[in-house]
Scaffold this active site. Structure first.
Site, PDB file in Angstrom:
ATOM      1  CG  HIS A 117      14.935   8.478   7.859  1.00 55.66           C
ATOM      2  ND1 HIS A 117      15.969   7.567   7.838  1.00 55.66           N
ATOM      3  CD2 HIS A 117      14.742   8.866   6.572  1.00 55.66           C
ATOM      4  CE1 HIS A 117      16.386   7.423   6.585  1.00 55.66           C
ATOM      5  NE2 HIS A 117      15.660   8.192   5.810  1.00 55.66           N
ATOM      6  CG  ASP A 151      10.217  11.570   1.851  1.00 59.30           C
ATOM      7  OD1 ASP A 151      10.662  11.644   0.697  1.00 59.30           O
ATOM      8  OD2 ASP A 151      10.466  10.639   2.624  1.00 59.30           O
TER       9      ASP A 151
END
Length: 427
Positions: free
Chosen positions: A305, A362
């Site tokens: 991320h 996700d």
């Protein structure tokens, strides 16, 4: 106030250091160009603070996410999406009476103007739902010109409620149009997530009962997506809003920014990766060996991320919910098995640990959407429904604070001044 000193040739200049409530510090370089003629260059704005905000706090090193001071783990466990939306937009958690009033004020706005049917009819059936949702959201400003003044608090309040109420309807209609089924009107007896599921999957032919476990799982996913500080789409909403564009137009721009595969489209990429693994018959280890081979060009989606250098706190919550949903639906899915295998191996593999590549939000969310029956190209649309309160909160905060129109500088690297040669002489 602390200051930072910049030494430039024989001059020394001081710039104030601003400290946030969580100890974050920033050097205020607002007068750098006027004082020195210089600008800073920060591609992707990775070290640039665009604003001061009291909405969301993230500590990427420690894996912390808080909305208005409340830990995401607590909100996910104890709150509903509309409760979190109230918190983000209005700054505090509601009382039971305030929440009921808020819920009612949204519920009465869930229908779309009937003329939108013709608007949807102008799109090809193959149109991506995000393109449709962005266009229809922008078109709200043509149907509701009575609430467009960003300086009128009543206009902003009405616009906020209309957006929160209508975006699930807009999204569900985009799906129904793509598959040629009739639109299902909202049912205001249902909760926020349940109503969306009914509009997505019901038909006029028979009764459709929403599974409470599935509705609760979707409500949780919306909470986890509700805000994430100055990400690409939120920054876009702020930039567009800084031109004094109305809230409908600003939110439409956020939908478009979210569409990109490097932002909201990442959960779709995870599903496609897992499906490719299944099709090729690859084990988790075989796939990760390919990922580590730089010549292969294969990427591990759903890990890592831009902000988190530790576990994404949302990923832990989603993993548990994913298991619950699949058990409820009595579904065995090879994709979940592959996902869990990838996670287990990657978290023990020095290659990924060194690079601080941990599962993000996700990684498991797409598996839940797929199990519910939501098609892949609708994943990002649901992300947009969840992110809506955060976009509204940031747009509103910017207007309340006072702002300047966003206008980044650049370092020009093109040709220096040239003389135009007449067309006939160019040969």
């Amino acid at each position: 106030m602390s200051k930072a000193t910049l030494k430039l040739d024989d001059k020394e200049l001081e710039f104030p250091i601003i400290t946030g409530s969580e100890g974050e510090q920033a050097i205020d370089i607002g007068n750098l160009r006027s004082a020195t003629g210089l600008i800073t260059l920060d591609q992707g704005f990775v070290n640039t603070g665009s604003c001061e905000s009291a909405i969301t706090f993230i500590d990427g090193e420690k894996g912390i996410l808080r909305y208005r001071g409340y830990r995401i783990e607590e909100l996910a466990e104890k709150s509903s999406f509309l409760e979190v939306a109230y918190l983000l937009v209005r700054g505090e958690l509601p009382t039971p009476a305030e929440l009921e009033e808020f819920r009612h004020s949204i519920t009465i706005h869930t229908m779309l103007h009937e003329d939108f049917r013709r608007f949807y009819g102008g799109f090809p059936k193959s149109a991506h739902p995000m393109a449709v949702v962005s266009a229809v959201t922008a078109a709200l400003s043509t149907f509701y010109p009575d609430s467009l003044d960003p300086d009128d608090p009543l206009h902003v309040e009405i616009c906020t409620k209309r957006l929160l109420a209508k975006l699930p309807t807009i999204a569900a209609y985009a799906f129904k149009h793509s598959i040629g089924q009739p639109f299902m009107y909202p049912d205001n007896r249902l909760g926020y997530a349940a109503n969306f599921l009914r509009m997505m999957f019901a038909t006029p032919c028979e009764e459709y009962l929403v599974d409470e476990v599935i509705a609760k799982a979707l409500d949780l996913l919306l909470i986890l997506h509700a805000d994430h500080e100055q990400n690409c789409s939120t920054s876009t909403v702020r930039v567009v809003g800084s031109s004094r564009a109305n809230l409908f137009a600003s939110i439409s721009s956020g939908v478009s920014a979210l569409w990109g595969p490097l932002h909201g489209g990442a959960n779709q990429a995870v599903i496609e990766m897992l499906q490719s693994m299944e099709k090729q018959g690859l084990s988790g280890k075989q796939f990760l060996d390919k990922v580590k081979d730089k010549q292969s060009g294969i990427r591990l989606m759903g890990f890592g991320h831009r902000v988190y250098k530790n576990f994404d706190p949302r990923a832990k919550i989603i993993k548990k919910t994913c298991t619950e949903v699949l058990q409820r639906l009595n579904k065995q899915t090879k994709l979940l098995d592959l996902a869990m295998e990838l996670e287990e191996i990657a978290l023990r593999d020095e290659y990924f640990v060194e690079r601080k590549l941990y599962p993000n939000v996700d990684f498991y969310s797409g598996i839940i959407y797929q199990a519910i029956g939501i098609p892949v190209d609708m994943f990002t649309v649901i992300f947009a429904i969840g992110r809506l309160p955060g976009w509204i909160a940031h747009w509103t905060e910017m207007h309340e604070q006072g702002f300047r129109i966003s206008r980044p500088r650049q370092v020009y690297t093109g040709a220096t001044e040239r003389t135009l040669v007449p067309l006939a002489q160019r040969g």
